[in-house]
Design a protein around this motif. Structure first.
Motif, mmCIF file in Angstrom:
data_model
loop_
_atom_site.group_PDB
_atom_site.id
_atom_site.type_symbol
_atom_site.label_atom_id
_atom_site.label_comp_id
_atom_site.label_asym_id
_atom_site.label_seq_id
_atom_site.Cartn_x
_atom_site.Cartn_y
_atom_site.Cartn_z
ATOM 1 N N GLY A 120 -3.970 -2.126 -8.945
ATOM 2 C CA GLY A 120 -3.930 -1.255 -7.470
ATOM 3 C C GLY A 120 -2.301 -0.215 -7.216
ATOM 4 O O GLY A 120 -1.741 -0.130 -6.717
ATOM 5 N N ALA A 121 -1.989 0.130 -9.124
ATOM 6 C CA ALA A 121 -1.006 1.148 -9.371
ATOM 7 C C ALA A 121 -1.730 2.481 -8.680
ATOM 8 O O ALA A 121 -3.429 2.839 -9.341
ATOM 9 N N THR A 122 -1.132 3.618 -9.011
ATOM 10 C CA THR A 122 -2.175 4.910 -8.010
ATOM 11 C C THR A 122 -1.375 5.707 -8.448
ATOM 12 O O THR A 122 -0.236 5.581 -9.105
ATOM 13 N N VAL A 123 -2.088 6.963 -8.643
ATOM 14 C CA VAL A 123 -1.370 8.514 -9.415
ATOM 15 C C VAL A 123 -0.914 8.989 -7.986
ATOM 16 O O VAL A 123 -0.416 10.459 -8.070
ATOM 17 N N LEU A 124 -1.812 8.808 -6.991
ATOM 18 C CA LEU A 124 -1.343 9.736 -5.500
ATOM 19 C C LEU A 124 -0.155 9.398 -5.245
ATOM 20 O O LEU A 124 0.017 8.533 -4.609
ATOM 21 N N ASP A 125 0.002 10.883 -4.398
ATOM 22 C CA ASP A 125 1.518 10.762 -3.698
ATOM 23 C C ASP A 125 0.578 10.030 -2.477
ATOM 24 O O ASP A 125 2.379 10.058 -2.154
ATOM 25 N N SER A 126 0.284 10.582 -1.950
ATOM 26 C CA SER A 126 -0.212 10.289 -0.628
ATOM 27 C C SER A 126 -1.664 9.633 -0.476
ATOM 28 O O SER A 126 -2.178 10.116 -1.256
ATOM 29 N N VAL A 127 -1.648 8.851 0.386
ATOM 30 C CA VAL A 127 -2.920 8.046 -0.168
ATOM 31 C C VAL A 127 -3.647 8.398 1.737
ATOM 32 O O VAL A 127 -4.961 8.593 1.851
ATOM 33 N N GLU A 128 -2.811 8.932 2.502
ATOM 34 C CA GLU A 128 -3.156 9.108 3.782
ATOM 35 C C GLU A 128 -3.746 10.469 4.098
ATOM 36 O O GLU A 128 -4.449 10.905 5.262
#
Length: 491
Positions: A120-128
């Motif tokens: 569940g770690a992410t490199v994305l600033d925003s998923v929306e």
């Protein structure tokens, strides 16, 4: 002839991987169809190309390779299990690199490995800003990886019963020992996946009748029951500000942390098997003790803002952490360092073996506790003969020794990962927390320690290292680490 018999059967390993890639190509069609529904043409093209590349590669490996023998032993089981997760990530990251807002190779691989290992770690600033197809694929990856890629294959390809199925089952399913709930390993896999699918469907319906639409419901069902933690909103569950949503997801995260073999037995009418299980009881007790400590801290700091602040909010965060889901409903960082310390302990041990959660597992905590108690008793009574008993059974000494070795290596892997990250100029606390978070497959990010809002702040080489740590944690150390020993490759 003897050398061939004991050599690793590489052609058979590659052929099975080919079968798996064709299955992954089928999964890629779901987000592709979603892109069509929501008229996301650029992302549809990305998924169409990814599915085509994956199915062609799978067909080439399956039908182009003709193994001289079809048997697979322990070594093939370990090698296949580790390689499948890497292959799935390589082909699963293609949509991230071909979509409307493409990621770099390092970021795409990290996001894919984080998805399949349910970290569940992410490199994305925003998923929306992601399209519906991309959001579905992120959550679907977690759902596939939650119960296990190999386990799914054993359910749909019964032929593997005769070619190393048990070895692959043992290499992938979390835990110390593995119960076969049905006579054949493929029947066991179907039974476990049946429970998994039923829980996913139930959660989807329950969320859909609440404030979520169908798309958000199915995405959060995938991410919650797999204890992965990806969300379609930047504010995670807090975006809905709904006690109903929080309560429902809390219940299903809790179930995701229970041994699915126990859930299978309970579903078939043997409900007593749950409470008679030492690990399940310990799971309940740990959550209860953590809840009391959380509430004491919240009230002591004057953060009481209503009944939810001392009931639903802390129990949600406790279960989200112990099951390694990593979903958040409120800013728990405001609860203080005492609460954060408890969360770190919960992250370390995780929930029950045989569940979709990460961490070292409560089963091993029980083994360690009982063995330590025996050793302390022997300090006073050196001639005493004591044994470790779990669920009324005497645990063999070699199993206890393996658990102790596992926990020691677990800590060493976290330490080595943290040290390597500090060499890449990642701040000390953040380096060790990131390493710990990835090995435990929890995914709580650098935002907890103030380094950054997500893992995008980690250098590229660091992302590859953390990706390896996620895989090591998901496959519980030995399945991956054994590949780095010279003895494994000797004929």
């Amino acid at each position: 002839m003897g050398v061939k018999r004991f050599g690793i059967n590489y052609p058979m390993v590659l052929r099975v991987i080919g079968w798996l890639l064709m299955i992954e190509a089928c999964f890629l069609l779901f987000p592709a169809v979603t892109c069509i529904i929501y008229e996301e043409n650029a992302d549809f093209k990305a998924f169409a190309i990814s599915a085509a590349v994956t199915v062609v590669s799978g067909c080439a490996m399956t039908f182009g390779i003709r193994p001289s023998r079809h048997e697979m032993g322990k070594r093939e089981g370990f090698l296949l299990t580790a390689c499948v997760w890497v292959f799935f990530t390589i082909f699963g990251m293609l949509p991230f690199m071909l979509c409307k807002n493409p990621l770099s190779l390092s970021d795409a691989f990290f996001e894919g490995m984080s998805g399949f290992t349910t970290t569940g770690a992410t490199v994305l600033d925003s998923v929306e800003h992601l399209g519906h197809g991309m959001q579905l694929w992120r959550c679907l990856m977690q759902w596939i990886g939650g119960m296990g890629i190999i386990l799914f294959t054993l359910a749909v390809l019964p032929m593997l019963n005769y070619s190393g199925g048990m070895q692959m089952f043992n290499a992938e399913v979390t835990g110390i020992t593995h119960d076969k709930i049905r006579p054949r390993i493929s029947q066991t896999a179907k039974g476990l996946w049946g429970v998994y699918f039923a829980l996913t469907a139930a959660l989807t319906i329950l969320l859909w009748v609440g404030p979520m639409d169908f798309f958000d419901s199915i995405c959060h069902a995938f991410a919650s029951i797999s204890t992965g933690g990806y969300s379609t909103r930047d504010d995670s569950i807090g975006a809905w500000n709904s006690s109903y949503v929080t309560a429902v997801i809390t219940v299903f995260m809790f179930l995701g942390g229970v041994n699915f073999a126990l859930l299978f037995k309970a579903a078939r009418g043997n409900v007593k098997s749950l409470w008679s299980n030492d690990v399940f009881r310990a799971y309940i007790i740990i959550i209860g003790v953590a809840y009391i400590l959380f509430v004491t801290s919240i009230v002591g700091k004057g953060l009481y803002t209503g009944i939810a602040s001392v009931t639903l909010d802390p129990i949600f965060q406790i279960i989200s952490t112990i099951t390694s889901t990593g979903l958040t409903a409120n800013n728990f960082e405001e609860w203080g360092t005492f609460v954060l310390a408890i969360l770190i302990v919960l992250m370390f041990f995780g929930a029950c073996a045989g569940s979709t959660s990460g961490g070292a597992k409560i089963d091993r905590l029980i083994y360690l506790f009982k063995n330590t108690r025996n050793e302390l008793y022997r300090c006073v009574h050196p001639s005493a003969i004591l044994s470790v008993r779990v669920n009324g059974k005497v645990i063999p000494t070699d199993t206890v020794n393996k658990v102790i070795a596992f926990l020691c290596i677990y800590v060493m892997v976290i330490a080595v990962g943290g040290i390597v990250l500090t060499g890449l100029n990642v701040p000390l606390v953040d380096a060790f927390f990131s390493s710990f978070s990835c090995v435990s497959n929890t995914g709580l990010g650098a935002g907890v320690t103030g380094y950054g809002e997500n893992y995008g702040a980690i250098p590229d080489l660091g992302k590859w290292i953390l990706s390896l740590l996620m895989l090591i944690g998901r496959l519980e150390l030995f399945t991956v680490l054994i590949l780095f020993t010279p003895g494994f490759w000797r004929k």
